[in-house]
Design a protein around this motif. Structure first.
Motif, PDB file in Angstrom:
ATOM      1  N   ILE A  40       0.839  -1.206   0.000  1.00 38.61           N
ATOM      2  CA  ILE A  40       0.000   0.000   0.000  1.00 38.61           C
ATOM      3  C   ILE A  40       0.870   1.250   0.000  1.00 38.61           C
ATOM      4  O   ILE A  40       0.584   2.232  -0.692  1.00 38.61           O
ATOM      5  CB  ILE A  40      -0.944   0.003   1.219  1.00 38.61           C
ATOM      6  N   GLY A  41       1.976   1.203   0.759  1.00 38.52           N
ATOM      7  CA  GLY A  41       2.876   2.346   0.828  1.00 38.52           C
ATOM      8  C   GLY A  41       3.473   2.700  -0.521  1.00 38.52           C
ATOM      9  O   GLY A  41       3.625   3.875  -0.858  1.00 38.52           O
ATOM     10  N   ARG A  42       3.811   1.675  -1.316  1.00 35.85           N
ATOM     11  CA  ARG A  42       4.359   1.929  -2.656  1.00 35.85           C
ATOM     12  C   ARG A  42       3.343   2.696  -3.512  1.00 35.85           C
ATOM     13  O   ARG A  42       3.691   3.625  -4.240  1.00 35.85           O
ATOM     14  CB  ARG A  42       4.720   0.609  -3.335  1.00 35.85           C
ATOM     15  N   LYS A  43       2.094   2.265  -3.427  1.00 30.95           N
ATOM     16  CA  LYS A  43       1.045   2.940  -4.213  1.00 30.95           C
ATOM     17  C   LYS A  43       0.860   4.382  -3.747  1.00 30.95           C
ATOM     18  O   LYS A  43       0.680   5.298  -4.562  1.00 30.95           O
ATOM     19  CB  LYS A  43      -0.258   2.160  -4.095  1.00 30.95           C
ATOM     20  N   ILE A  44       0.883   4.600  -2.443  1.00 31.83           N
ATOM     21  CA  ILE A  44       0.703   5.950  -1.919  1.00 31.83           C
ATOM     22  C   ILE A  44       1.833   6.858  -2.408  1.00 31.83           C
ATOM     23  O   ILE A  44       1.598   7.991  -2.849  1.00 31.83           O
ATOM     24  CB  ILE A  44       0.636   5.935  -0.380  1.00 31.83           C
ATOM     25  N   ALA A  45       3.074   6.378  -2.340  1.00 29.82           N
ATOM     26  CA  ALA A  45       4.204   7.173  -2.818  1.00 29.82           C
ATOM     27  C   ALA A  45       4.045   7.500  -4.298  1.00 29.82           C
ATOM     28  O   ALA A  45       4.300   8.631  -4.739  1.00 29.82           O
ATOM     29  CB  ALA A  45       5.517   6.431  -2.572  1.00 29.82           C
ATOM     30  N   SER A  46       3.603   6.522  -5.071  1.00 33.09           N
ATOM     31  CA  SER A  46       3.400   6.727  -6.498  1.00 33.09           C
ATOM     32  C   SER A  46       2.330   7.783  -6.759  1.00 33.09           C
ATOM     33  O   SER A  46       2.466   8.626  -7.649  1.00 33.09           O
ATOM     34  CB  SER A  46       3.015   5.406  -7.164  1.00 33.09           C
ATOM     35  N   THR A  47       1.261   7.756  -5.969  1.00 38.29           N
ATOM     36  CA  THR A  47       0.182   8.737  -6.136  1.00 38.29           C
ATOM     37  C   THR A  47       0.679  10.150  -5.842  1.00 38.29           C
ATOM     38  O   THR A  47       0.360  11.100  -6.569  1.00 38.29           O
ATOM     39  CB  THR A  47      -0.999   8.395  -5.215  1.00 38.29           C
ATOM     40  N   PHE A  48       1.463  10.299  -4.775  1.00 35.63           N
ATOM     41  CA  PHE A  48       2.018  11.619  -4.469  1.00 35.63           C
ATOM     42  C   PHE A  48       2.870  12.137  -5.618  1.00 35.63           C
ATOM     43  O   PHE A  48       2.773  13.311  -5.986  1.00 35.63           O
ATOM     44  CB  PHE A  48       2.845  11.558  -3.174  1.00 35.63           C
ATOM     45  N   ARG A  49       3.702  11.265  -6.183  1.00 32.08           N
ATOM     46  CA  ARG A  49       4.547  11.701  -7.300  1.00 32.08           C
ATOM     47  C   ARG A  49       3.692  12.153  -8.480  1.00 32.08           C
ATOM     48  O   ARG A  49       3.999  13.140  -9.148  1.00 32.08           O
ATOM     49  CB  ARG A  49       5.489  10.572  -7.730  1.00 32.08           C
ATOM     50  N   SER A  50       2.620  11.408  -8.739  1.00 33.34           N
ATOM     51  CA  SER A  50       1.744  11.751  -9.859  1.00 33.34           C
ATOM     52  C   SER A  50       1.101  13.110  -9.687  1.00 33.34           C
ATOM     53  O   SER A  50       0.829  13.814 -10.666  1.00 33.34           O
ATOM     54  CB  SER A  50       0.645  10.691 -10.017  1.00 33.34           C
ATOM     55  N   LEU A  51       0.863  13.477  -8.427  1.00 35.85           N
ATOM     56  CA  LEU A  51       0.137  14.724  -8.160  1.00 35.85           C
ATOM     57  C   LEU A  51       1.049  15.879  -7.761  1.00 35.85           C
ATOM     58  O   LEU A  51       0.566  16.919  -7.312  1.00 35.85           O
ATOM     59  CB  LEU A  51      -0.918  14.478  -7.076  1.00 35.85           C
ATOM     60  N   GLY A  52       2.363  15.695  -7.930  1.00 39.31           N
ATOM     61  CA  GLY A  52       3.243  16.849  -7.793  1.00 39.31           C
ATOM     62  C   GLY A  52       4.144  16.915  -6.594  1.00 39.31           C
ATOM     63  O   GLY A  52       4.935  17.850  -6.464  1.00 39.31           O
ATOM     64  N   LYS A  53       4.072  15.931  -5.670  1.00 41.21           N
ATOM     65  CA  LYS A  53       4.952  15.943  -4.506  1.00 41.21           C
ATOM     66  C   LYS A  53       5.978  14.825  -4.646  1.00 41.21           C
ATOM     67  O   LYS A  53       5.619  13.654  -4.644  1.00 41.21           O
ATOM     68  CB  LYS A  53       4.142  15.740  -3.220  1.00 41.21           C
ATOM     69  N   PRO A  54       7.271  15.148  -4.756  1.00 37.70           N
ATOM     70  CA  PRO A  54       8.278  14.089  -4.820  1.00 37.70           C
ATOM     71  C   PRO A  54       8.158  13.146  -3.635  1.00 37.70           C
ATOM     72  O   PRO A  54       8.040  13.576  -2.485  1.00 37.70           O
ATOM     73  CB  PRO A  54       9.601  14.863  -4.780  1.00 37.70           C
ATOM     74  N   ALA A  55       8.156  11.851  -3.898  1.00 42.36           N
ATOM     75  CA  ALA A  55       7.975  10.850  -2.849  1.00 42.36           C
ATOM     76  C   ALA A  55       8.690   9.574  -3.243  1.00 42.36           C
ATOM     77  O   ALA A  55       8.857   9.273  -4.425  1.00 42.36           O
ATOM     78  CB  ALA A  55       6.483  10.572  -2.615  1.00 42.36           C
ATOM     79  N   ILE A  56       9.098   8.815  -2.248  1.00 39.92           N
ATOM     80  CA  ILE A  56       9.781   7.550  -2.489  1.00 39.92           C
ATOM     81  C   ILE A  56       9.335   6.542  -1.439  1.00 39.92           C
ATOM     82  O   ILE A  56       8.995   6.920  -0.306  1.00 39.92           O
ATOM     83  CB  ILE A  56      11.313   7.720  -2.452  1.00 39.92           C
ATOM     84  N   PHE A  57       9.305   5.275  -1.811  1.00 40.56           N
ATOM     85  CA  PHE A  57       8.970   4.226  -0.857  1.00 40.56           C
ATOM     86  C   PHE A  57      10.244   3.661  -0.260  1.00 40.56           C
ATOM     87  O   PHE A  57      11.206   3.363  -0.978  1.00 40.56           O
ATOM     88  CB  PHE A  57       8.184   3.100  -1.527  1.00 40.56           C
ATOM     89  N   LEU A  58      10.266   3.495   1.072  1.00 37.93           N
ATOM     90  CA  LEU A  58      11.396   2.917   1.787  1.00 37.93           C
ATOM     91  C   LEU A  58      10.923   1.657   2.505  1.00 37.93           C
ATOM     92  O   LEU A  58      10.091   1.727   3.401  1.00 37.93           O
ATOM     93  CB  LEU A  58      11.952   3.922   2.799  1.00 37.93           C
ATOM     94  N   HIS A  59      11.434   0.503   2.071  1.00 37.82           N
ATOM     95  CA  HIS A  59      11.076  -0.757   2.719  1.00 37.82           C
ATOM     96  C   HIS A  59      11.595  -0.734   4.152  1.00 37.82           C
ATOM     97  O   HIS A  59      12.775  -0.450   4.395  1.00 37.82           O
ATOM     98  CB  HIS A  59      11.685  -1.924   1.939  1.00 37.82           C
TER      99      HIS A  59
END
Length: 336
Positions: free
Chosen positions: A74-93
């Motif tokens: 779920i965290g990976r998807k959330i990070a991806s959504t933020f990137r799509s909408l303009g906020k740089p984001a990355i997932f950290l396992h």
């Protein structure tokens, strides 16, 4: 709602029509139960979401989203959504954070941590690191009375929900809630950012040639921006250099020839005698080296595959030219 455990033979009729009717009922019940869980999100959680949106919007670094298991997906998807909408984001396992990837967490970042139970042991190093370095933590959990909840500067606790799985055990309702809350946070942040349709197209360049042709030489750090140390440099000085450059790594060089790198993970693995060693004593030899003409997209993919946060850039004679950090790649993706 959860489907009580029973054998399929007991639950389903042999009649195909009745079987279809039973399955249709299960689908409707599951969807209804998950929708109700979203609609019944406590008011305190919604207010906490508003506070989280403000923190993420005001942050200067990339958003770091972390979790493990289903929460990690779920965290990976959330990070991806933020990137799509303009906020740089990355997932950290969460587990990888304890083995060198804490360098992804920078001053100015906000860390969004997901755990339904709030007691996931793999999160301990990440939470300790954030507390020690005054990094804002947003906790997303089902339990307000949990370790993760208490560790958060902002805590979004959606409550102890009934999983819709047959045995009431597999993460289903809880992960749906987490994903929906993540979407709400991303929408809120993008609203404050004023993300417009043309911005969305920029973040999804598709056939946009310029973004696809960025090369390492366009983004790499050079000169005084590089965290350089000699092989005999005491680790006390190496730590200062790494802190000043904020790249989570130090490059060990001798007359511009690369001898190795020192990472956060190297220091943790040698913590017992760290202050009695030099850079050469604990450095990782044969670091990942890339060419200056490599595409940035390929370099970012390589870093992801190797589980590292930075690549050394060198010429064919192994002479240092620069360093490319994953944050540079993310920033270019968000602004190009």
């Amino acid at each position: 709602m959860n489907i009580q455990a029973s054998t399929s033979k007991d639950f389903f009729s042999d009649d195909k029509t009745e079987r279809t009717g039973a399955l249709t009922g299960i689908v409707r019940s599951a969807l209804r139960a998950e929708a109700e869980a979203i609609l019944n999100l406590p008011c305190e959680s919604i207010e906490a979401c508003a506070a989280a949106i403000e923190r993420i919007h005001d942050s200067t670094g990339p958003l770091v989203v972390s979790g493990i298991g289903k929460s990690g997906h779920i965290g990976r998807k959330i990070a991806s959504t933020f990137r799509s909408l303009g906020k740089p984001a990355i997932f950290l396992h969460a587990a990888e954070a304890s083995h060198g990837d804490l360098g992804l967490v920078q001053q100015g970042s906000v860390v969004l941590v997901l755990s339904n139970s709030g007691e996931t042991t793999e999160l301990s190093d990440l939470l300790h690191y954030c507390k020690a370095h005054s990094i804002t933590v947003i906790s997303l959990t089902g339990h307000a009375d949990s370790t993760l909840s208490y560790a958060g500067d902002v805590t979004i606790a959606y409550g102890n929900v009934d999983e819709v799985c047959r045995n009431g055990l597999a993460p289903t309702t809880s992960t749906t809630l987490s994903l929906a809350i993540g979407d709400a946070l991303a929408v809120g942040v993008s609203t404050l950012l004023g993300t417009a349709p043309e911005d969305f197209r920029r973040y999804h360049p598709g056939g946009k040639l310029g973004a696809r042709l960025l090369r390492v030489r366009d983004l790499m750090r050079t000169g005084t921006a590089l965290p350089l140390v000699g092989p005999g440099t005491a680790m006390s000085e190496v730590v200062v250099t790494m802190s000043e450059k904020s790249l989570g790594v130090a490059i060990v060089v001798n007359e511009n020839r690369i001898l190795g790198v020192v990472t956060d993970g190297d220091m943790r693995r040698n913590i017992e005698n760290l202050w009695d060693t030099t850079a050469a004593d604990i450095a990782t030899e044969n670091p990942v080296i890339i060419d200056v003409e490599m595409l940035v997209s390929d370099a970012a993919e390589l870093m992801s595959e190797k589980g590292i946060t930075a690549c050394i850039v060198a010429d064919k004679d192994n002479r240092l030219m620069g360093l490319l950090h994953i944050h540079d790649c993310l920033h270019a993706r968000a602004t190009t």
